[in-house]
Design a protein around this motif. Structure first.
Motif, PDB file in Angstrom:
ATOM      1  N   VAL A 113     -46.097 -23.225  -9.272  1.00  0.00           N
ATOM      2  CA  VAL A 113     -45.940 -23.764  -7.917  1.00  0.00           C
ATOM      3  C   VAL A 113     -44.475 -23.778  -7.513  1.00  0.00           C
ATOM      4  O   VAL A 113     -43.580 -23.820  -8.359  1.00  0.00           O
ATOM      5  CB  VAL A 113     -46.504 -25.211  -7.808  1.00  0.00           C
ATOM      6  CG1 VAL A 113     -48.005 -25.232  -7.986  1.00  0.00           C
ATOM      7  CG2 VAL A 113     -45.810 -26.138  -8.805  1.00  0.00           C
ATOM      8  N   GLY A 114     -44.247 -23.737  -6.219  1.00  0.00           N
ATOM      9  CA  GLY A 114     -42.936 -24.012  -5.666  1.00  0.00           C
ATOM     10  C   GLY A 114     -42.846 -25.508  -5.410  1.00  0.00           C
ATOM     11  O   GLY A 114     -43.814 -26.129  -4.941  1.00  0.00           O
ATOM     12  N   ILE A 115     -41.714 -26.088  -5.738  1.00  0.00           N
ATOM     13  CA  ILE A 115     -41.554 -27.539  -5.626  1.00  0.00           C
ATOM     14  C   ILE A 115     -40.537 -27.850  -4.538  1.00  0.00           C
ATOM     15  O   ILE A 115     -39.431 -27.299  -4.532  1.00  0.00           O
ATOM     16  CB  ILE A 115     -41.095 -28.134  -6.973  1.00  0.00           C
ATOM     17  CG1 ILE A 115     -42.122 -27.820  -8.065  1.00  0.00           C
ATOM     18  CG2 ILE A 115     -40.892 -29.647  -6.852  1.00  0.00           C
ATOM     19  CD1 ILE A 115     -41.618 -28.110  -9.469  1.00  0.00           C
ATOM     20  N   LEU A 116     -40.935 -28.709  -3.629  1.00  0.00           N
ATOM     21  CA  LEU A 116     -40.078 -29.103  -2.510  1.00  0.00           C
ATOM     22  C   LEU A 116     -39.867 -30.606  -2.574  1.00  0.00           C
ATOM     23  O   LEU A 116     -40.805 -31.389  -2.383  1.00  0.00           O
ATOM     24  CB  LEU A 116     -40.733 -28.709  -1.186  1.00  0.00           C
ATOM     25  CG  LEU A 116     -39.936 -28.912   0.094  1.00  0.00           C
ATOM     26  CD1 LEU A 116     -38.657 -28.090   0.069  1.00  0.00           C
ATOM     27  CD2 LEU A 116     -40.767 -28.533   1.307  1.00  0.00           C
ATOM     28  N   GLY A 117     -38.642 -31.007  -2.872  1.00  0.00           N
ATOM     29  CA  GLY A 117     -38.306 -32.419  -2.903  1.00  0.00           C
ATOM     30  C   GLY A 117     -37.671 -32.842  -1.594  1.00  0.00           C
ATOM     31  O   GLY A 117     -36.660 -32.257  -1.178  1.00  0.00           O
ATOM     32  N   VAL A 118     -38.271 -33.838  -0.922  1.00  0.00           N
ATOM     33  CA  VAL A 118     -37.812 -34.203   0.419  1.00  0.00           C
ATOM     34  C   VAL A 118     -37.718 -35.715   0.559  1.00  0.00           C
ATOM     35  O   VAL A 118     -38.336 -36.474  -0.182  1.00  0.00           O
ATOM     36  CB  VAL A 118     -38.773 -33.664   1.508  1.00  0.00           C
ATOM     37  CG1 VAL A 118     -38.869 -32.152   1.445  1.00  0.00           C
ATOM     38  CG2 VAL A 118     -40.166 -34.297   1.379  1.00  0.00           C
ATOM     39  N   ASP A 119     -36.938 -36.109   1.567  1.00  0.00           N
ATOM     40  CA  ASP A 119     -36.936 -37.490   2.023  1.00  0.00           C
ATOM     41  C   ASP A 119     -37.970 -37.565   3.147  1.00  0.00           C
ATOM     42  O   ASP A 119     -37.844 -36.857   4.148  1.00  0.00           O
ATOM     43  CB  ASP A 119     -35.556 -37.869   2.552  1.00  0.00           C
ATOM     44  CG  ASP A 119     -35.524 -39.287   3.087  1.00  0.00           C
ATOM     45  OD1 ASP A 119     -36.005 -39.496   4.231  1.00  0.00           O
ATOM     46  OD2 ASP A 119     -35.046 -40.179   2.377  1.00  0.00           O
ATOM     47  N   PRO A 120     -39.038 -38.370   3.019  1.00  0.00           N
ATOM     48  CA  PRO A 120     -40.125 -38.354   4.009  1.00  0.00           C
ATOM     49  C   PRO A 120     -39.659 -38.572   5.442  1.00  0.00           C
ATOM     50  O   PRO A 120     -40.116 -37.874   6.350  1.00  0.00           O
ATOM     51  CB  PRO A 120     -41.031 -39.506   3.539  1.00  0.00           C
ATOM     52  CG  PRO A 120     -40.748 -39.654   2.093  1.00  0.00           C
ATOM     53  CD  PRO A 120     -39.296 -39.312   1.920  1.00  0.00           C
ATOM     54  N   ALA A 121     -38.747 -39.505   5.659  1.00  0.00           N
ATOM     55  CA  ALA A 121     -38.280 -39.791   7.023  1.00  0.00           C
ATOM     56  C   ALA A 121     -37.539 -38.599   7.608  1.00  0.00           C
ATOM     57  O   ALA A 121     -37.752 -38.217   8.772  1.00  0.00           O
ATOM     58  CB  ALA A 121     -37.384 -41.033   7.021  1.00  0.00           C
ATOM     59  N   GLN A 122     -36.662 -37.978   6.815  1.00  0.00           N
ATOM     60  CA  GLN A 122     -35.930 -36.804   7.297  1.00  0.00           C
ATOM     61  C   GLN A 122     -36.870 -35.629   7.538  1.00  0.00           C
ATOM     62  O   GLN A 122     -36.789 -34.953   8.566  1.00  0.00           O
ATOM     63  CB  GLN A 122     -34.855 -36.397   6.281  1.00  0.00           C
ATOM     64  CG  GLN A 122     -33.599 -37.228   6.295  1.00  0.00           C
ATOM     65  CD  GLN A 122     -32.512 -36.614   5.427  1.00  0.00           C
ATOM     66  OE1 GLN A 122     -32.750 -35.686   4.658  1.00  0.00           O
ATOM     67  NE2 GLN A 122     -31.294 -37.142   5.539  1.00  0.00           N
ATOM     68  N   GLU A 123     -37.759 -35.392   6.601  1.00  0.00           N
ATOM     69  CA  GLU A 123     -38.625 -34.209   6.681  1.00  0.00           C
ATOM     70  C   GLU A 123     -39.535 -34.247   7.901  1.00  0.00           C
ATOM     71  O   GLU A 123     -39.837 -33.211   8.491  1.00  0.00           O
ATOM     72  CB  GLU A 123     -39.463 -34.094   5.399  1.00  0.00           C
ATOM     73  CG  GLU A 123     -40.194 -32.767   5.244  1.00  0.00           C
ATOM     74  CD  GLU A 123     -39.259 -31.586   5.023  1.00  0.00           C
ATOM     75  OE1 GLU A 123     -39.732 -30.435   5.159  1.00  0.00           O
ATOM     76  OE2 GLU A 123     -38.076 -31.800   4.707  1.00  0.00           O
TER      77      GLU A 123
END
Length: 408
Positions: A113-123
């Motif tokens: 899989v490709g993994i995307l780490g994000v900040d929910p509010a920013q994303e």
């Protein structure tokens, strides 16, 4: 002015023929404005869907990351990068991300899989993935190591809500990293690649998993309009001058989409060229018939002292009069039709699978009326009209007065 008055009277000598010619020009203009409006709206929606699906209008990475991604290529001085982004006048939102890849495993199956780490509010200011959740809910910082997976990946892993998924990766320092996540939500984005091969986790969890210690490797930026991408890229280049970063507009990130739009435009211009040929034939036929019917009149005019250049001017103004009437009618009809579909859209629900393959996830496509479209359509037809009138005008100007007067 006298020649224009004569030209205007002459074109209405044969009303039926002139009206048919005006109709051909008007229908050509209408078709051109409407189809260009549909094309512009279609392309704009494709771009908007793509940028809102995840890529953003602009991406910033460390230099060389796009061509050769690597965990060691993190953004230098991310605070300065954020300041430069926030200074953009057309900014709608931005998200700092951690990108990586690994192996997702459940008790029943596993897969890369490709993994995307994000900040929910920013994303959520950049993408619309929060609206694509079909089960569960979007990422939350209050949850313990939450993970979002696509519905196709969920089917492959035989995973459901609250199930545990182990993510194994090779960290930035070369060590093997593994963490246990719990499925908080399942999404269906409409993109098969994303739905079966991408997982979203909190950026803090990604930094820990990949041993990045607070570093990120991508900034995705969403603007209020795709028309401002070029100026925004230039502004970021000035703000981040001297920094080892690459600032990429969406067409560099997703070149296939740009190539498709260019190919689609090429097909449209071929159709327009064929349309202009038809318009040219109609105008040429009308003007030539008008000249053949008035050979004696031209002979008398030249015998009375009318100069050849004045004959050329008269014929050109007759063609111009036809063209201007056709352009006026066509512009009104084309604009009205385009504005109607700009408000109501075209229903594509019957072609949803094909539209989704082109990046259109909405069931309706809205036309777009632009000043450039109107100017191009009108100017192109006007040039065609004037060019087509050249041959008949010079043919009339070369008539010999004596022979023309005797013409039957």
């Amino acid at each position: 002015m006298i020649f224009f008055s004569m030209a205007w009277r002459n074109i209405w000598r044969n009303r039926r023929r002139s009206i048919l010619t005006v109709m051909v020009i008007a229908l050509g203009i209408t078709f051109n404005i409407f189809m260009r409006g549909i094309g512009d709206g279609f392309h704009e929606q494709m771009v908007d869907n793509s940028v809102r699906a995840g890529i953003g209008h602009i991406q910033i990475h460390r230099a060389g990351f796009h061509d050769d991604p690597g965990l060691n290529k993190t953004l230098p001085d991310s605070e300065n990068v954020e300041r430069a982004i926030r200074s953009l006048p057309d900014l709608r939102g931005y998200s700092l991300r951690v990108l990586g890849s690994g192996l997702a495993s459940t008790a029943d199956n596993s897969g890369g899989v490709g993994i995307l780490g994000v900040d929910p509010a920013q994303e959520q200011t950049v993408t619309t993935l929060q609206n694509a959740i079909v089960r569960g809910k979007y990422l939350s910082k209050s949850a313990q190591r939450p993970i979002l997976i696509g519905d196709r990946l969920a089917s492959h892993l035989k995973a459901s809500l609250d199930d545990k998924i182990v993510i194994m990766v090779q960290a930035a320092d070369g060590s093997m990293g593994a963490q246990l996540f719990r499925v908080l939500g399942i999404f269906r984005s409409g993109s098969p690649e994303m739905d079966e091969g991408t997982v979203l986790i909190l950026r803090s969890d990604a930094e820990s998993l990949f041993a990045l210690s607070g570093r990120t490797n991508e900034a995705a930026i969403l603007l209020a309009s795709s028309r401002n991408v070029t100026s925004s890229v230039a502004s970021l280049n000035r703000s981040l001058a001297g920094k080892p970063v690459e600032i990429l507009p969406w067409w560099r990130v997703e070149p296939f989409l740009q190539q498709f739009i260019q190919l689609d435009d090429a097909f449209f211009y071929i159709i327009v060229l064929i349309l202009f040929v038809v318009i040219s034939v109609g105008i040429l036929n009308t003007i030539m018939m008008s000249i053949f019917e008035r050979v004696r009149e031209f002979g008398v005019m030249m015998a009375l002292g009318t100069k050849p250049r004045q004959i050329v001017r008269l014929v050109a103004e007759e063609a111009l009069s036809l063209g201007l009437v056709g352009i006026a009618v066509g512009s009104v009809l084309g604009s009205a039709l385009t504005l109607y579909f700009a408000r109501n859209g075209i229903d594509l629900s019957s072609f949803s699978s094909g539209a989704a393959a082109l990046g259109i996830t909405s069931s309706r496509v809205f036309a777009e009326l632009t000043l450039a479209n109107l100017v191009f359509s009108n100017l192109a037809v006007l040039i065609v009209v004037l060019l087509v009138s050249v041959y008949p005008a010079f043919h009339a100007a070369r008539l010999r007065p004596v022979e023309a007067i005797r013409h039957v």
